[in-house]
Scaffold this motif. Sequence first.
Motif, PDB file in Angstrom:
ATOM      1  N   VAL A  41     125.344 -97.534  55.299  1.00 52.44           N
ATOM      2  CA  VAL A  41     125.136 -96.590  56.410  1.00 52.44           C
ATOM      3  C   VAL A  41     124.011 -95.625  56.072  1.00 52.44           C
ATOM      4  O   VAL A  41     123.117 -95.372  56.889  1.00 52.44           O
ATOM      5  CB  VAL A  41     126.440 -95.820  56.738  1.00 52.44           C
ATOM      6  CG1 VAL A  41     126.178 -94.680  57.713  1.00 52.44           C
ATOM      7  CG2 VAL A  41     127.492 -96.766  57.299  1.00 52.44           C
ATOM      8  N   LEU A  42     124.039 -95.074  54.855  1.00 50.87           N
ATOM      9  CA  LEU A  42     122.988 -94.143  54.426  1.00 50.87           C
ATOM     10  C   LEU A  42     121.623 -94.824  54.380  1.00 50.87           C
ATOM     11  O   LEU A  42     120.620 -94.252  54.803  1.00 50.87           O
ATOM     12  CB  LEU A  42     123.328 -93.562  53.046  1.00 50.87           C
ATOM     13  CG  LEU A  42     124.516 -92.594  53.003  1.00 50.87           C
ATOM     14  CD1 LEU A  42     124.854 -92.242  51.566  1.00 50.87           C
ATOM     15  CD2 LEU A  42     124.227 -91.343  53.798  1.00 50.87           C
ATOM     16  N   LEU A  43     121.607 -96.062  53.894  1.00 48.28           N
ATOM     17  CA  LEU A  43     120.356 -96.809  53.825  1.00 48.28           C
ATOM     18  C   LEU A  43     119.815 -97.065  55.231  1.00 48.28           C
ATOM     19  O   LEU A  43     118.627 -96.865  55.499  1.00 48.28           O
ATOM     20  CB  LEU A  43     120.580 -98.136  53.087  1.00 48.28           C
ATOM     21  CG  LEU A  43     119.362 -99.039  52.892  1.00 48.28           C
ATOM     22  CD1 LEU A  43     118.249 -98.326  52.129  1.00 48.28           C
ATOM     23  CD2 LEU A  43     119.768-100.320  52.164  1.00 48.28           C
ATOM     24  N   LEU A  44     120.690 -97.468  56.133  1.00 46.75           N
ATOM     25  CA  LEU A  44     120.284 -97.740  57.510  1.00 46.75           C
ATOM     26  C   LEU A  44     119.731 -96.487  58.188  1.00 46.75           C
ATOM     27  O   LEU A  44     118.727 -96.537  58.902  1.00 46.75           O
ATOM     28  CB  LEU A  44     121.476 -98.289  58.302  1.00 46.75           C
ATOM     29  CG  LEU A  44     121.178 -98.844  59.696  1.00 46.75           C
ATOM     30  CD1 LEU A  44     120.289-100.079  59.602  1.00 46.75           C
ATOM     31  CD2 LEU A  44     122.458 -99.157  60.429  1.00 46.75           C
ATOM     32  N   GLN A  45     120.363 -95.355  57.922  1.00 47.82           N
ATOM     33  CA  GLN A  45     119.939 -94.098  58.538  1.00 47.82           C
ATOM     34  C   GLN A  45     118.584 -93.617  58.030  1.00 47.82           C
ATOM     35  O   GLN A  45     117.958 -92.754  58.632  1.00 47.82           O
ATOM     36  CB  GLN A  45     121.000 -93.017  58.326  1.00 47.82           C
ATOM     37  CG  GLN A  45     122.228 -93.241  59.187  1.00 47.82           C
ATOM     38  CD  GLN A  45     123.360 -92.275  58.859  1.00 47.82           C
ATOM     39  OE1 GLN A  45     123.296 -91.534  57.869  1.00 47.82           O
ATOM     40  NE2 GLN A  45     124.401 -92.288  59.673  1.00 47.82           N
ATOM     41  N   SER A  46     118.115 -94.194  56.936  1.00 47.07           N
ATOM     42  CA  SER A  46     116.804 -93.802  56.410  1.00 47.07           C
ATOM     43  C   SER A  46     115.662 -94.439  57.203  1.00 47.07           C
ATOM     44  O   SER A  46     114.500 -94.098  57.008  1.00 47.07           O
ATOM     45  CB  SER A  46     116.688 -94.172  54.926  1.00 47.07           C
ATOM     46  OG  SER A  46     116.618 -95.579  54.753  1.00 47.07           O
ATOM     47  N   TYR A  47     115.999 -95.371  58.118  1.00 49.47           N
ATOM     48  CA  TYR A  47     114.982 -96.016  58.948  1.00 49.47           C
ATOM     49  C   TYR A  47     114.985 -95.415  60.355  1.00 49.47           C
ATOM     50  O   TYR A  47     116.022 -94.984  60.851  1.00 49.47           O
ATOM     51  CB  TYR A  47     115.233 -97.530  59.030  1.00 49.47           C
ATOM     52  CG  TYR A  47     114.998 -98.208  57.711  1.00 49.47           C
ATOM     53  CD1 TYR A  47     113.708 -98.535  57.310  1.00 49.47           C
ATOM     54  CD2 TYR A  47     116.051 -98.492  56.852  1.00 49.47           C
ATOM     55  CE1 TYR A  47     113.486 -99.139  56.078  1.00 49.47           C
ATOM     56  CE2 TYR A  47     115.833 -99.094  55.631  1.00 49.47           C
ATOM     57  CZ  TYR A  47     114.546 -99.416  55.249  1.00 49.47           C
ATOM     58  OH  TYR A  47     114.324 -99.991  54.033  1.00 49.47           O
ATOM     59  N   GLN A  48     113.804 -95.434  60.961  1.00 48.76           N
ATOM     60  CA  GLN A  48     113.640 -94.844  62.284  1.00 48.76           C
ATOM     61  C   GLN A  48     114.439 -95.624  63.325  1.00 48.76           C
ATOM     62  O   GLN A  48     114.429 -96.849  63.344  1.00 48.76           O
ATOM     63  CB  GLN A  48     112.155 -94.842  62.667  1.00 48.76           C
ATOM     64  CG  GLN A  48     111.854 -94.018  63.892  1.00 48.76           C
ATOM     65  CD  GLN A  48     110.356 -93.926  64.139  1.00 48.76           C
ATOM     66  OE1 GLN A  48     109.568 -94.584  63.485  1.00 48.76           O
ATOM     67  NE2 GLN A  48     109.968 -93.092  65.082  1.00 48.76           N
ATOM     68  N   GLU A  49     115.119 -94.888  64.180  1.00 46.77           N
ATOM     69  CA  GLU A  49     115.919 -95.516  65.230  1.00 46.77           C
ATOM     70  C   GLU A  49     115.005 -95.974  66.360  1.00 46.77           C
ATOM     71  O   GLU A  49     114.400 -95.180  67.057  1.00 46.77           O
ATOM     72  CB  GLU A  49     116.967 -94.543  65.767  1.00 46.77           C
ATOM     73  CG  GLU A  49     117.969 -95.204  66.675  1.00 46.77           C
ATOM     74  CD  GLU A  49     119.146 -94.312  67.022  1.00 46.77           C
ATOM     75  OE1 GLU A  49     119.987 -94.755  67.807  1.00 46.77           O
ATOM     76  OE2 GLU A  49     119.204 -93.180  66.520  1.00 46.77           O
TER      77      GLU A  49
END
Length: 200
Positions: A41-49
């Motif tokens: 989840v943390l890794l995914l949130q580091s990418y632009q939505e």
Amino acid sequence: MGDLSDETPSRSPSQRKRPLKPSPPAHRSPAMVHGKVCDSVLLLQSYQEKCPRGGENIVVLYTTTLRGIRKTFEDCNTVRSLFESYGLHIVERDISMDSGYREELRVLMGKKEVKIPVVFIKGRCVGGTEEVLRLEEEAKLGLLLEGLPRATKWCEGCGGLRFVMCMGCNGSCKVLDSEKKKVKCGECNENGLIHCPMCC
């Protein structure tokens, strides 16, 4: 009954306080599952939505099967093969098959020229070939892909191409109007193709 009562007193207090860990239930919150889902989840949130249409919980690849530029063609094949090796359901949007995908990508990225392939995972823009290969080398790609649906059998209608020839114009992009004049077919794209009605 006798066996249970005989065993209980022989355990030390520390053993009684630490029962065997059950496998985590499906409803457990992400932060509680061995830190793994929390990491993803943390890794995914580091990418632009930036979420492509229908891309909330899948992998969407914008690619090309056109061999015009060899490196681009090879990069697309590399990225496609990598994701296929995970056995996941991926949605590939081939901009050489439909110019609508090219325009969709331009709008998503907010610029006219976009280098492909471009990868979106769970509604986040992960990047292109270099970024994806780096994630794989660092053993992070698998984390991002956790919880995604598995691949199903290829569609019998299109064989996984997601396009079929337009039946209205037989792929010619032209139909006859009421006055028997040739006009542009309104059903298909510039290649005389329509989205497969069985899988799209």
